[in-house]
Design a protein around this motif. Structure first.
Motif, PDB file in Angstrom:
ATOM      1  N   UNK A 145       0.850  -1.189   0.000  1.00  0.00           N
ATOM      2  CA  UNK A 145       0.000   0.000   0.000  1.00  0.00           C
ATOM      3  C   UNK A 145       0.885   1.237   0.000  1.00  0.00           C
ATOM      4  N   UNK A 146       0.650   2.106  -0.966  1.00  0.00           N
ATOM      5  CA  UNK A 146       1.378   3.373  -1.068  1.00  0.00           C
ATOM      6  C   UNK A 146       0.439   4.516  -0.663  1.00  0.00           C
ATOM      7  N   UNK A 147       1.031   5.526  -0.049  1.00  0.00           N
ATOM      8  CA  UNK A 147       0.288   6.736   0.308  1.00  0.00           C
ATOM      9  C   UNK A 147       1.000   7.932  -0.297  1.00  0.00           C
ATOM     10  N   UNK A 149       3.781  14.990 -11.258  1.00  0.00           N
ATOM     11  CA  UNK A 149       4.182  13.720 -10.644  1.00  0.00           C
ATOM     12  C   UNK A 149       3.607  13.603  -9.246  1.00  0.00           C
ATOM     13  N   UNK A 150       3.127  12.409  -8.931  1.00  0.00           N
ATOM     14  CA  UNK A 150       2.535  12.146  -7.625  1.00  0.00           C
ATOM     15  C   UNK A 150       3.441  11.249  -6.803  1.00  0.00           C
ATOM     16  N   UNK A 151       3.780  10.054  -7.362  1.00  0.00           N
ATOM     17  CA  UNK A 151       4.617   9.084  -6.648  1.00  0.00           C
ATOM     18  C   UNK A 151       5.113   8.074  -7.658  1.00  0.00           C
ATOM     19  N   UNK A 187      -8.440   9.689  -3.321  1.00  0.00           N
ATOM     20  CA  UNK A 187      -8.505   8.843  -4.522  1.00  0.00           C
ATOM     21  C   UNK A 187      -7.733   7.557  -4.230  1.00  0.00           C
ATOM     22  N   UNK A 188      -8.249   6.411  -4.777  1.00  0.00           N
ATOM     23  CA  UNK A 188      -7.575   5.119  -4.640  1.00  0.00           C
ATOM     24  C   UNK A 188      -7.223   4.614  -6.040  1.00  0.00           C
ATOM     25  N   UNK A 189      -5.938   4.418  -6.271  1.00  0.00           N
ATOM     26  CA  UNK A 189      -5.432   4.022  -7.589  1.00  0.00           C
ATOM     27  C   UNK A 189      -4.807   2.634  -7.450  1.00  0.00           C
ATOM     28  N   UNK A 190      -5.152   1.710  -8.385  1.00  0.00           N
ATOM     29  CA  UNK A 190      -4.607   0.355  -8.417  1.00  0.00           C
ATOM     30  C   UNK A 190      -3.674   0.265  -9.611  1.00  0.00           C
ATOM     31  N   UNK A 228      -2.512   2.510  -4.326  1.00  0.00           N
ATOM     32  CA  UNK A 228      -1.938   3.819  -3.986  1.00  0.00           C
ATOM     33  C   UNK A 228      -3.090   4.732  -3.559  1.00  0.00           C
ATOM     34  N   UNK A 229      -3.068   5.173  -2.300  1.00  0.00           N
ATOM     35  CA  UNK A 229      -4.057   6.142  -1.812  1.00  0.00           C
ATOM     36  C   UNK A 229      -3.493   7.553  -1.989  1.00  0.00           C
ATOM     37  N   UNK A 230      -4.158   8.350  -2.787  1.00  0.00           N
ATOM     38  CA  UNK A 230      -3.688   9.700  -3.137  1.00  0.00           C
ATOM     39  C   UNK A 230      -4.648  10.716  -2.525  1.00  0.00           C
TER      40      UNK A 230
END
Length: 789
Positions: free
Chosen positions: A163-165, A177-179, A232-235, A254-256
């Motif tokens: 899980x990424x935050x 860019x986010x992560x 936002x939740x990104x897979x 990834x929870x953004x």
């Protein structure tokens, strides 16, 4: 040494190896007697040789994760020394020998006993030996070979985190860019595409995208608003084999979060606010709260409130509550319903940390109107000043007005006010105030020397509602007048040596005065008029409020005169001039050659004369008897009835008494004989002093007969001249003033001595109206009690 082996054909091929050094060959020859050597030779140690190995093989390859029922065949070891008769034995050592890899010692065939995993171990290093069974010697030197495990795609890509935050500011542009996410594949990256990973997004479109090679997640939509959606939740999927069909894959989430930026100005939910305040509200009173809403969060939502210039800006204030971001309306100055009943304020709310990127959207502030109604209440009286300072002379008459206090009712009713003195601040009831007009007047005489200041409190209360009252301090300063005569600052014990010389300083005297003149004290010292020229001592005024006593003759004798009395006239320079007479007692003492006192007592004189002990006892007894007689005489004199001041019509005496003397007061009638004035022919001889023993016996001077002179004034002047020039005249304590009024005075006489000749009693009540200076006469002659006395 290398061995080449071909797995499909199981054929061993022997090849010649490269040229090696001599020591290695020597060692090899010791173990391989059947080895054939071809080469060029020289001398013993310098010969170069080319050898041919008897057995060599290549590295073996083995597939991982074998799933067959039989053991997996690896390869075959063989040497050209093996004739097939079973005399040779093959031995295998190294990684996994005997457990993972098994060799047939007769044929040299190698098999894998277990399923192998390249991710656990990708290659194995083994050693092979060929030994003669009979002799036990190696027919070939020990040789090393490698078994490598061939990779298959048996591992899916795995992300470093499950899980990424991440977060990104709202309103960011496309491609921000986010992560970056990273997935790894345990397969061999150098063998095929088993470890080549490609990233793709499974969930989170169309808001975000991912770079297929680097795994960097970026924004895909412009101007995303945190106020609309914050989380936002990104897979993200990672697939090997370059993303081709049949590749293995792994996913991560990834929870953004969109972070806030100050892109929203504060806004009041309503345009007008209404508050009320009593006019008695003190400064700092909170009247109400207003709040401008800001959808931003954190410091972007911080709001600062202010009152715009205009109506009410000087009467009210607004404070920002940092916890609730509310504006608190407070009272800034005292309100007055009678002056203004309604205030309309314009309150601004603005962000404290505006973002320059969004200033083009408009001003980041809002304005609301605040109306404040002032309520009328019954207020206490208000004084015209915060405090009063009054100054009054200490000789002011009783009942004199010394000042006025004013107060008013601030209400529209304008109620009447009553004044009073707080008696807790005036316990002696020295002052009072007129209840209607506020005039302060005295009730008692004032004395600056005892109380230079009086601090009283005046109360002003409404007549209709006494509870509505106010208090104010009044400071009364008593101004000094010259009503005290100067006197010696201390009691002086003065002595003069018997061997003193003329002009010697024996004492310096200073004086004190209870008065406090504005220009400071200035005292003067003079001999008393009765003794203007003293033959024994001289008074020298030092001009610094002190005087020095100087000797005037050569030597003094204790036997003739043991004590001198020196009267000194002291007066000040203020108006009216006050004076007093201080008498300095000077003892004659015996001193040494340096002027140090040795003895001044009479006992020393007696002892020096050689008196016996019996004589001393007799003298002391006589002194004791005399003291007893004096005490008895004084007691009898006190018990004796006082003589009336006025005895008869024929015996009338006038005494002028100054109360600043130490004399007998108003009953001292022995100062002079008034009969001399009534009969000029009466003569009086000069009398000698009885209290001192004069050193020189002056001849008695006879006065000139004046019975032929009918002018009483000339007689008085002649008598004064005689007394002034006579040093042996007795110094009476009371001052006899031989004043002569003259004939036909236009002023009426104030004397009441002739009142006894009247048929009826005279009324002296008018003396009470003349003030405190005539209080003594008013007490003596005023009223029925005084007449009876």
């Amino acid at each position: 040494m290398r061995t080449y082996h071909c797995l499909p054909l199981f054929i061993w091929m022997y090849l010649f190896h490269t040229v090696e050094t001599i020591p290695f060959q020597d060692k090899a020859n010791s173990h391989l007697p059947s080895q054939r050597i071809v080469g060029l030779t020289k001398d013993a140690d310098k010969m170069l040789r080319r050898t041919k190995r008897g057995w060599m093989w290549n590295q073996f390859f083995l597939l991982e994760e074998y799933t067959g029922t039989d053991t997996q065949y690896v390869g075959k070891l063989h040497t050209d020394q093996d004739n097939g008769d079973g005399n040779l034995k093959y031995i295998l050592t190294g990684d996994g020998a005997g457990s993972l890899f098994i060799i047939d010692e007769n044929t040299g065939d190698i098999h894998a006993a277990k399923k192998l995993d390249r991710e656990e171990k990708s290659l194995y290093i083994l050693r092979a030996k060929a030994i003669d069974r009979k002799t036990g010697r190696q027919v070939e030197p020990e040789s090393e070979f490698i078994i490598k495990i061939h990779d298959i795609n048996d591992n899916e890509p795995k992300f470093t985190k499950d899980l990424y935050t991440a977060s990104v500011p709202e309103m960011s542009g496309i491609g921000t860019s986010v992560i970056q996410v990273t997935a790894t594949d345990a397969d061999d990256a150098n063998y095929g595409n088993s470890a080549k990973v490609v990233y793709s997004i499974l969930q989170g479109q169309p808001y975000f995208s991912v770079d297929p090679e680097s795994g960097v997640i970026k924004t895909a939509l412009p101007d995303m608003s945190r106020e609309n959606r914050e989380q936002y939740q990104v897979v993200i999927q990672a697939k090997d084999m370059g993303g081709q069909m049949g590749g293995l894959s792994g996913t991560t989430t990834v929870n953004i979060t969109l972070t806030d930026v100050n892109n929203n100005p504060p806004r009041f939910p309503q345009s007008t606010y209404q508050f009320h305040s009593p006019e008695s509200a003190p400064p700092g009173t909170h009247l109400g709260r207003i709040k401008a809403n800001d959808p931003d969060v954190g410091e972007n939502a911080e709001v600062e409130y202010s009152i715009a210039e205009g109506e009410g800006a000087d009467m009210f204030d607004v404070i920002t509550d940092k916890d609730t971001q509310e504006g608190i309306i407070t009272v800034k100055q005292n309100l007055d319903f009678e002056k203004k009943k309604l205030y309309t304020l314009r309150v601004d709310a603005s962000n404290t940390h505006p973002d320059p990127r969004f200033l083009q959207l408009g001003p980041f502030k809002d304005t609301a109107m605040v109306k404040i109604s002032v309520e009328d209440i019954d207020e206490p009286p208000v004084f015209s000043k915060r405090s009063y300072l009054l100054e009054v002379d200490e000789d002011v008459k009783e009942g004199s007005i010394i000042g006025q206090i004013t107060a008013y009712d601030p209400d529209a009713m304008n109620n009447l006010i009553k004044y009073s003195v707080d008696r807790h601040t005036d316990m002696d009831r020295t002052f009072s105030i007129h209840s209607e007009n506020g005039s302060i007047f005295t009730l008692k005489p004032l004395d600056r020397e005892s109380s230079p200041w009086h601090n009283i409190t005046i109360t002003a209360a409404e007549i209709n509602n006494p509870k509505q009252s106010s208090h104010i301090p009044v400071f009364i300063r008593i101004l000094d007048i010259n009503d005290h005569a100067p006197e010696f600052a201390m009691y002086y014990e003065t002595f003069v040596c018997e061997n003193a010389k003329p002009g010697q300083l024996i004492q310096t005297v200073s004086v004190m005065d209870k008065d406090d003149p504005p220009r400071g004290h200035k005292f003067f010292f003079e001999p008393v008029p009765e003794f203007p020229l003293n033959p024994n001592f001289t008074i020298v005024d030092n001009k610094d409020n002190t005087a020095g006593i100087m000797t005037r003759k050569d030597g003094y004798n204790r036997n003739k005169m043991s004590t001198y009395l020196l009267p000194i006239l002291i007066f000040d320079n203020d108006y009216p001039i006050q004076s007093s007479t201080g008498t300095l007692t000077i003892r004659v003492c015996s001193c040494d050659s340096h002027g140090n006192m040795q003895s001044c007592t009479a006992e020393a004189l007696i002892l020096s004369a050689g008196l016996s002990t019996g004589a001393l006892v007799a003298i002391l007894l006589c002194v004791l008897i005399l003291l007893v007689l004096v005490v008895l005489f004084a007691a009898l004199k006190r018990q004796r009835k006082k003589e009336p001041l006025i005895i008869s019509k024929d015996d009338v005496r006038d005494n002028i008494v100054t109360y600043n003397d130490e004399g007998g007061g108003e009953e001292d009638t022995q100062a002079f004989d008034i009969g001399t004035l009534r009969n000029p022919e009466a003569r009086e001889d000069s009398k000698l002093r009885r209290d001192v023993m004069p050193e020189t016996i002056f001849q008695i001077r006879r006065t000139v007969p004046l019975w032929e002179n009918i002018d009483v004034q000339d007689f008085i002047h002649q008598r004064l001249k005689e007394n002034d020039s006579d040093p042996s005249a007795p110094p009476y304590d009371s001052l006899a003033s031989y004043a002569y009024e003259g004939n036909d005075s236009i002023a009426g006489s104030l004397s009441s001595l002739e009142s006894l000749t009247a048929d009826g009693n005279q009324d002296y009540d008018y003396l009470s109206d003349w003030g405190p200076r005539f209080k003594k006469l008013a007490d003596m002659y005023g009223g029925d009690d005084s007449d009876r006395d």
